[in-house]
Design an enzyme around this catalytic site. Structure first.
Site, PDB file in Angstrom:
ATOM      1  N   PRO A 170       0.831  -1.204   0.000  1.00 39.21           N
ATOM      2  CA  PRO A 170       0.000   0.000   0.000  1.00 39.21           C
ATOM      3  C   PRO A 170       0.868   1.257   0.000  1.00 39.21           C
ATOM      4  O   PRO A 170       1.820   1.362   0.767  1.00 39.21           O
ATOM      5  CB  PRO A 170      -0.797  -0.140   1.299  1.00 39.21           C
ATOM      6  CG  PRO A 170      -0.819  -1.606   1.575  1.00 39.21           C
ATOM      7  CD  PRO A 170       0.502  -2.115   1.095  1.00 39.21           C
ATOM      8  N   GLU A 171       0.524   2.187  -0.888  1.00 39.58           N
ATOM      9  CA  GLU A 171       1.278   3.427  -0.989  1.00 39.58           C
ATOM     10  C   GLU A 171       0.429   4.577  -0.444  1.00 39.58           C
ATOM     11  O   GLU A 171      -0.605   4.351   0.184  1.00 39.58           O
ATOM     12  CB  GLU A 171       1.718   3.651  -2.436  1.00 39.58           C
ATOM     13  CG  GLU A 171       2.661   2.551  -2.938  1.00 39.58           C
ATOM     14  CD  GLU A 171       3.224   2.826  -4.328  1.00 39.58           C
ATOM     15  OE1 GLU A 171       3.195   3.987  -4.769  1.00 39.58           O
ATOM     16  OE2 GLU A 171       3.695   1.871  -4.976  1.00 39.58           O
ATOM     17  N   LYS A 203       3.504   7.239   4.111  1.00 40.78           N
ATOM     18  CA  LYS A 203       2.753   5.982   4.016  1.00 40.78           C
ATOM     19  C   LYS A 203       2.324   5.465   5.385  1.00 40.78           C
ATOM     20  O   LYS A 203       1.988   4.291   5.530  1.00 40.78           O
ATOM     21  CB  LYS A 203       3.602   4.920   3.314  1.00 40.78           C
ATOM     22  CG  LYS A 203       4.080   5.305   1.920  1.00 40.78           C
ATOM     23  CD  LYS A 203       4.990   4.230   1.357  1.00 40.78           C
ATOM     24  CE  LYS A 203       5.677   4.685   0.080  1.00 40.78           C
ATOM     25  NZ  LYS A 203       6.610   3.667  -0.445  1.00 40.78           N
ATOM     26  N   HIS A 258      -5.432 -13.746  10.542  1.00 43.70           N
ATOM     27  CA  HIS A 258      -4.411 -12.722  10.334  1.00 43.70           C
ATOM     28  C   HIS A 258      -4.797 -11.375  10.943  1.00 43.70           C
ATOM     29  O   HIS A 258      -4.135 -10.372  10.684  1.00 43.70           O
ATOM     30  CB  HIS A 258      -4.135 -12.556   8.843  1.00 43.70           C
ATOM     31  CG  HIS A 258      -3.650 -13.809   8.181  1.00 43.70           C
ATOM     32  ND1 HIS A 258      -2.497 -14.448   8.559  1.00 43.70           N
ATOM     33  CD2 HIS A 258      -4.180 -14.551   7.171  1.00 43.70           C
ATOM     34  CE1 HIS A 258      -2.314 -15.525   7.804  1.00 43.70           C
ATOM     35  NE2 HIS A 258      -3.318 -15.610   6.969  1.00 43.70           N
ATOM     36  N   ARG A 302       0.997 -11.254   5.723  1.00 44.21           N
ATOM     37  CA  ARG A 302       2.449 -11.430   5.618  1.00 44.21           C
ATOM     38  C   ARG A 302       3.215 -10.874   6.820  1.00 44.21           C
ATOM     39  O   ARG A 302       4.427 -11.031   6.908  1.00 44.21           O
ATOM     40  CB  ARG A 302       2.952 -10.806   4.314  1.00 44.21           C
ATOM     41  CG  ARG A 302       2.347 -11.470   3.076  1.00 44.21           C
ATOM     42  CD  ARG A 302       2.853 -10.872   1.781  1.00 44.21           C
ATOM     43  NE  ARG A 302       4.277 -11.102   1.594  1.00 44.21           N
ATOM     44  CZ  ARG A 302       4.971 -10.639   0.551  1.00 44.21           C
ATOM     45  NH1 ARG A 302       4.350  -9.923  -0.393  1.00 44.21           N
ATOM     46  NH2 ARG A 302       6.261 -10.879   0.435  1.00 44.21           N
ATOM     47  N   ARG A 347      22.760  15.738  -8.744  1.00 43.60           N
ATOM     48  CA  ARG A 347      22.527  14.306  -8.541  1.00 43.60           C
ATOM     49  C   ARG A 347      22.660  13.550  -9.856  1.00 43.60           C
ATOM     50  O   ARG A 347      21.999  13.869 -10.844  1.00 43.60           O
ATOM     51  CB  ARG A 347      21.132  14.072  -7.955  1.00 43.60           C
ATOM     52  CG  ARG A 347      20.913  14.624  -6.567  1.00 43.60           C
ATOM     53  CD  ARG A 347      21.573  13.777  -5.500  1.00 43.60           C
ATOM     54  NE  ARG A 347      20.916  12.508  -5.301  1.00 43.60           N
ATOM     55  CZ  ARG A 347      20.031  12.276  -4.328  1.00 43.60           C
ATOM     56  NH1 ARG A 347      19.696  13.248  -3.483  1.00 43.60           N
ATOM     57  NH2 ARG A 347      19.502  11.085  -4.171  1.00 43.60           N
ATOM     58  N   ARG A 380      13.669  -2.810  -7.978  1.00 46.85           N
ATOM     59  CA  ARG A 380      12.250  -2.813  -8.323  1.00 46.85           C
ATOM     60  C   ARG A 380      12.089  -2.835  -9.831  1.00 46.85           C
ATOM     61  O   ARG A 380      13.017  -2.540 -10.572  1.00 46.85           O
ATOM     62  CB  ARG A 380      11.540  -1.564  -7.775  1.00 46.85           C
ATOM     63  CG  ARG A 380      11.559  -1.402  -6.276  1.00 46.85           C
ATOM     64  CD  ARG A 380      10.887  -0.097  -5.909  1.00 46.85           C
ATOM     65  NE  ARG A 380      10.763   0.110  -4.479  1.00 46.85           N
ATOM     66  CZ  ARG A 380      11.679   0.652  -3.712  1.00 46.85           C
ATOM     67  NH1 ARG A 380      12.840   1.049  -4.250  1.00 46.85           N
ATOM     68  NH2 ARG A 380      11.479   0.815  -2.418  1.00 46.85           N
TER      69      ARG A 380
END
Length: 271
Positions: free
Chosen positions: A2-3, A58, A90, A108, A151, A261
């Site tokens: 979840p973001e 988050k 859970h 999880r 950067r 990712r």
């Protein structure tokens, strides 16, 4: 995972039923979470009244009238359930009020909670060095230019750095870069002022649309009322490798590994 939009949606869903309510019972079920529940969590919450709920990056925030805040992170698969018909194996944290039951379900077990003094919230280690909220006024072109100056790191990875912008994750960075037509491998320090302006707009538009849509339900995530978010139906690049770009420019969405990712982009329109 979840973001930001999923956490914002979760907080808003909880607030409808939890804000202003007195907590009558708190139960912790699992000792083997990513981090153990804080000592005294049940004692701190039971009998307290929830005065407000909020979000930072988050993280969800539940503020009580005891000047304490419970911070929660949903981890990889966590979600809150309101008035569940049955208890799930859970459901690791249960909070009850006179009228409702709230269960933090996390198959999880990567999610976690912490308890801190509300006045010391900004000094909590996870927040102390965090960058500005992407939906707030502090995210400006000037901030990004200063943070990205010199950067060489790819702009995609820069945006995932929580010290630069708080709360952005893989899904919404991929989507925002597509909307701003910026190649995810482009060095952060080489993104022009004009492109940064487009990027800030794209970040806000993508996040706000996802919040309106209830987030992106990909695997385990659902809103507290059980409804699924449907922003995934609007994905322009995320998870679409091999499919045509929606700009109809002849481009095909590609995927590559970046910073551990997957990154999706259109090589035709993102430069």
């Amino acid at each position: 995972m979840p973001e930001l939009p999923e956490v914002e949606t979760t907080v808003r869903g909880l607030a409808r039923f939890l804000q202003g309510e007195r907590i009558t019972r708190t139960v912790t079920n699992r000792p083997d979470m990513r981090f153990p529940f804080p000592d005294g969590l049940g004692q701190a919450l039971t009998g307290a009244t929830v005065v407000s709920l909020g979000r930072r990056a988050k993280y969800g925030l539940i503020h009580t009238d005891r000047d304490q805040t419970m911070i929660f992170h949903l981890g990889m698969s966590g979600r809150w359930r309101i008035d569940p018909d049955e208890t799930d194996k859970h459901d690791h944290l249960l909070i009850e009020t006179a009228d409702h039951r709230f269960a933090l379900c996390d198959p999880r077990r990567f999610g976690w909670v912490d308890l801190v003094g509300t006045q010391a919230l900004d000094q909590w280690p996870g927040f102390a060095a965090m960058g500005p909220e992407p939906l707030g006024d502090a995210l400006t072109i000037e901030h990004l230019r200063a943070a990205l100056s010199g950067r060489k790191q790819a702009i995609k990875l820069c945006l995932l750095d929580q010290a630069i912008v708080a709360g952005l994750g893989n899904i919404y960075v991929c989507e925002a870069l597509w909307h701003a037509r910026i190649h995810p491998r482009k060095a952060g320090g080489r993104v022009s002022k004009q492109a940064l302006s487009l990027l800030i707009t794209a970040i806000r538009d993508v996040l706000e649309q996802s919040i309106r849509d209830g987030g992106s339900s990909l695997r385990d995530y659902a809103q507290p009322d059980g409804e699924l978010g449907y922003f995934a139906t609007r994905f322009q690049v995320y998870g679409r490798d091999g499919q045509p770009c929606h700009r109809d420019d002849g481009g095909t969405i590609r995927r590559f590994a970046q910073g551990g990712r997957s990154t999706w982009y259109c090589p035709r329109c993102q430069r």
